[in-house]
Write a protein that holds these residues in place. Structure first.
Motif, short mmCIF file in Angstrom:
data_model
loop_
_atom_site.label_atom_id
_atom_site.label_comp_id
_atom_site.label_asym_id
_atom_site.label_seq_id
_atom_site.Cartn_x
_atom_site.Cartn_y
_atom_site.Cartn_z
N SER A 102 -8.87 3.05 -1.53
CA SER A 102 -9.04 1.93 -0.59
C SER A 102 -10.50 1.77 -0.17
O SER A 102 -11.00 0.65 -0.06
CB SER A 102 -8.18 2.13 0.65
OG SER A 102 -6.82 2.06 0.32
N HIS A 151 0.84 -1.20 0.00
CA HIS A 151 0.00 0.00 0.00
C HIS A 151 0.87 1.26 0.00
O HIS A 151 0.62 2.20 -0.74
CB HIS A 151 -0.93 -0.02 1.21
CG HIS A 151 -1.86 1.14 1.28
ND1 HIS A 151 -2.91 1.30 0.42
CD2 HIS A 151 -1.88 2.22 2.10
CE1 HIS A 151 -3.54 2.42 0.70
NE2 HIS A 151 -2.92 2.99 1.72
N THR A 184 1.27 4.17 -2.98
CA THR A 184 1.06 5.58 -2.67
C THR A 184 2.29 6.41 -3.05
O THR A 184 2.15 7.51 -3.59
CB THR A 184 0.72 5.77 -1.18
OG1 THR A 184 -0.40 4.93 -0.87
CG2 THR A 184 0.37 7.19 -0.86
#
Length: 169
Positions: A124, A36, A40
């Motif tokens: 998300s 994740h 990002t």
């Protein structure tokens, strides 16, 4: 004394299994967070590249020649407007030394990281909603099939229609 109590009363195989489960869960959480975070960061770099073309980690020479000053590529794109505003607000001495470009690049990086985290939160949330709707549809279909509630429906009615319901949910 507490260790003695635990070791004398607990089954070591069960303790090992429990600790192994905790360790595996911890590793899985770290792996998900790492992926994740990497997504990002990639999104942030992409946003920075749009705001200030040429703003990448390879924009600078890795090994400049002896005695040659390392200089950053010129500010381009939308960040150029910001840089001009910073130059106007900054004392001339700092502008001559190149501080306006440095401040602009760090401002672009800061904004791009903030925007990336903001977008990642909504990405998300959308992903979680889609997964939850799909789980709802799958389980609803299974429940209806087990209870025999689908026998009165036409033959074409099946899992796909429940998936549409999942997207609606």
């Amino acid at each position: 004394q507490k260790a003695h109590l635990v070791m004398s009363t607990c089954d070591p195989v069960k303790v090992n299994q429990a600790l192994s489960g905790l360790y595996a869960s911890w590793i899985a959480v770290l792996a998900v967070l790492k992926v994740h975070f990497a997504r990002t960061v990639a999104l942030s770099m992409s946003i920075a590249q749009v705001l200030c073309p040429g703003e990448t980690s390879d924009s600078y020479d890795d090994a400049p020649a002896e005695g040659v000053a390392v200089s950053a590529p010129p500010i381009q794109g939308p960040a150029l407007v910001v840089c001009e505003g910073i130059k106007a607000a900054m004392p001339e001495e700092y502008v001559r030394k190149g501080w306006a470009e440095v401040v602009t690049r760090w401002l672009v990086r800061t904004v791009s990281v903030s925007v990336a985290w903001f977008l990642a939160r909504y990405i998300s949330a959308a992903h979680s909603a889609i997964r939850g709707g799909d789980m709802f549809a799958r389980e609803s279909y299974g429940l209806c099939k087990r209870k025999g509630w689908l026998k009165d429906f036409p033959a074409w009615f099946g899992k796909d229609q429940f998936k549409i319901a999942g997207w609606v949910v």
